[in-house]
Design an enzyme around this catalytic site. Structure first.
Site, mmCIF file in Angstrom:
data_model
loop_
_atom_site.group_PDB
_atom_site.id
_atom_site.type_symbol
_atom_site.label_atom_id
_atom_site.label_comp_id
_atom_site.label_asym_id
_atom_site.label_seq_id
_atom_site.Cartn_x
_atom_site.Cartn_y
_atom_site.Cartn_z
ATOM 1 C CB VAL A 56 1.473 4.082 -1.845
ATOM 2 C CG1 VAL A 56 2.756 4.485 -1.123
ATOM 3 C CG2 VAL A 56 1.651 2.723 -2.521
ATOM 4 C CE LYS A 57 -5.465 1.848 2.268
ATOM 5 N NZ LYS A 57 -4.424 2.249 3.241
#
Lengths: 320, 320
Positions: free
Chosen positions: B110-111
């Site tokens: 998801v960073k």
């Protein structure tokens, strides 16, 4: 690109129309929302993400109704929707759509980032769209601009810029954030020249945005610059003369009108100042506040912010 | 914390059980999904995000069925779900839940990143949860680990680490990514000592993760290290001895087993190697591939990856 108005021009038109460069953050924390927006199921222990999302939608619509005549844009911070799962994301979609209906630009504060093709997928989600056959394109979470973290370099930014130019959207790159530990990486001095990393990022923002400057002189590529560091803002303003600064940290985070003057250009444009908590929660701990009283407090908070920024710009001779 | 097994221990137990440190990426691009997963509505021009999401779910379930006995974890890249809007997010939730049912750990790529309280909201969405009254906690997108971009410093990472320790979850910090322009910021040399920025991030990852080391010697705080730069991997391995490396870029992005050996410790542990495209799309442009043939190709791709990595580790003397 024919017929598409660049983001910088669209934004400045709204700034002129509303006589304001304030942005209202929409960061709903269910626990702090007044009871008047909560249905009976919410208080009786029968809570669910669905009920919470319905309350958030009602809460946001109220803030949007008050803010729409007074500011050019709202900035929903998507983390506060993702935390309520799929229902929270529904609240995000409904909030975005309602804000647009009311004539506001919507800046999705999503801070997305990834490598080339994956950055492209994020851009498709927020700025571009998916081809649905028969020439139609649909966008999952269609906002007017997004925030992007550029730690992965240009090929993580390019897909967003391509969609921005194609669809008249905007992109704000994190340059210098407003949190206490932002210095940990952003202020590191570089061997080549001794400037801090955030200035290097600023130089790249200027370079990347040069081909996306609109009629009024501002690029579709902007920068997030924290208001808690006014000394930095001056240096950054000269490194990125064409960038619109998105300035968080006004109000609850400590910044004030006089601190953010350096984020503006001499023409009185070039910055959007965001406040979230001070406008979302003017009632403090008083969750039993009435609807009318809540609206009144939100309105006062927005007007006070507009007046503070306007006054500071006039004192500094940046507004005629 | 009592009774909660740290992420490093949970992960190594799965690695031992499956005799594999491969991770299967789940990056669904609707245009590349075989026809056999698409309903009649999808092909007849009556496309919608709902139909697309249903196809993605069927596609992912098939890959998960094949991969579950062969690998410890899957890594859905959430951009490829967000691009299909709310329906895409539903596909993400269903994919995560099905993978867990099948005994896989799920790494949400998801960073995410933001400042303190907002980072906390993201962590709540993916690792922690929202209190629903009567002692229950519900998590919107409940995965076993997430990737995080640390450009905002420790107060953007801390909320994730607190939830990681509390709930036995993992966090992987972007240290050195696998894309061509990753050098643009990550390789900048610092004035203090002359090391590149990514090494400075690595030092922080080691420091931040020291209090979250499990029984088997690995921390809940790991690092994303691109396989396309094996020379960097050696230096990073010694800077972060307790970190599990999440290594993207195997397969389609150019990395091979011999390139990723340096990501492992002498004990043969310490890295997870991800491949997405080579396993999701072994059929290339042949969208009319049959279900049985598709399954067979996915299985062969996973087995080939396992064998390549295993062979490379044995050749290097890192596996008994």
């Amino acid at each position: 690109m024919k017929g598409i108005e660049p983001f910088g021009d669209r934004l400045l038109a709204r700034v002129d129309e509303k006589h304001s460069c304030s942005v209202v953050g929409l960061d709903p924390d269910y626990a702090r929302i007044p009871e008047v927006f909560k249905g009976p199921a919410n208080s009786s222990g029968g809570r669910s993400f669905r009920c919470m999302a319905d309350s958030i939608i009602a809460f946001n619509r109220c803030i949007i109704d008050v803010a729409a005549p007074l500011v050019p844009a709202v900035k929903p911070q998507i983390a506060y929707y993702e935390m309520y799962g799929l229902e929270g994301m529904r609240a995000f979609v409904e909030t975005v759509s309602y804000a647009k209906e009311k004539g506001l630009l919507v800046i999705g504060d999503v801070k997305r980032n990834d490598i080339g093709s994956t950055a492209g997928a994020y851009s498709t989600a927020y700025l571009g769209g998916v081809a649905m056959g028969e020439g139609t394109v649909e966008t999952g979470f269609d906002v007017d601009a997004v925030t992007v973290n550029a730690f992965l370099g240009w090929d993580g930014v390019r897909p967003f810029m391509e969609d921005a130019v194609r669809y008249g959207k905007g992109v704000f790159i994190l340059v210098k954030t407003s949190n206490p530990s932002s210095a940990e990486f952003q202020d590191l001095r570089l061997a080549d020249g001794g400037a801090p990393l955030y200035e290097w990022v600023a130089r790249k923002v200027h370079e990347w945005g040069q081909n996306a400057v609109g009629r009024r002189g501002y690029s579709s590529l902007g920068a997030v610059v924290g208001a808690t560091y006014p000394a930095h803002a001056r240096a950054l303003r000269s490194l990125m003369p064409r960038a619109i600064f998105l300035v968080p940290g006004y109000g609850a985070q400590g910044g004030a009108g006089k601190d953010i003057v350096a984020c503006f250009n001499e023409d009185g444009y070039g910055a959007l100042v965001n406040a979230s908590r001070s406008i979302n929660y003017p009632h403090g701990q008083d969750l039993s506040i009435s609807l009318e009283e809540f609206k009144q407090r939100v309105r006062e908070a927005v007007l006070a912010m507009n007046a503070d920024i306007d006054g500071s710009l006039r004192s500094a001779g940046r507004k005629g």
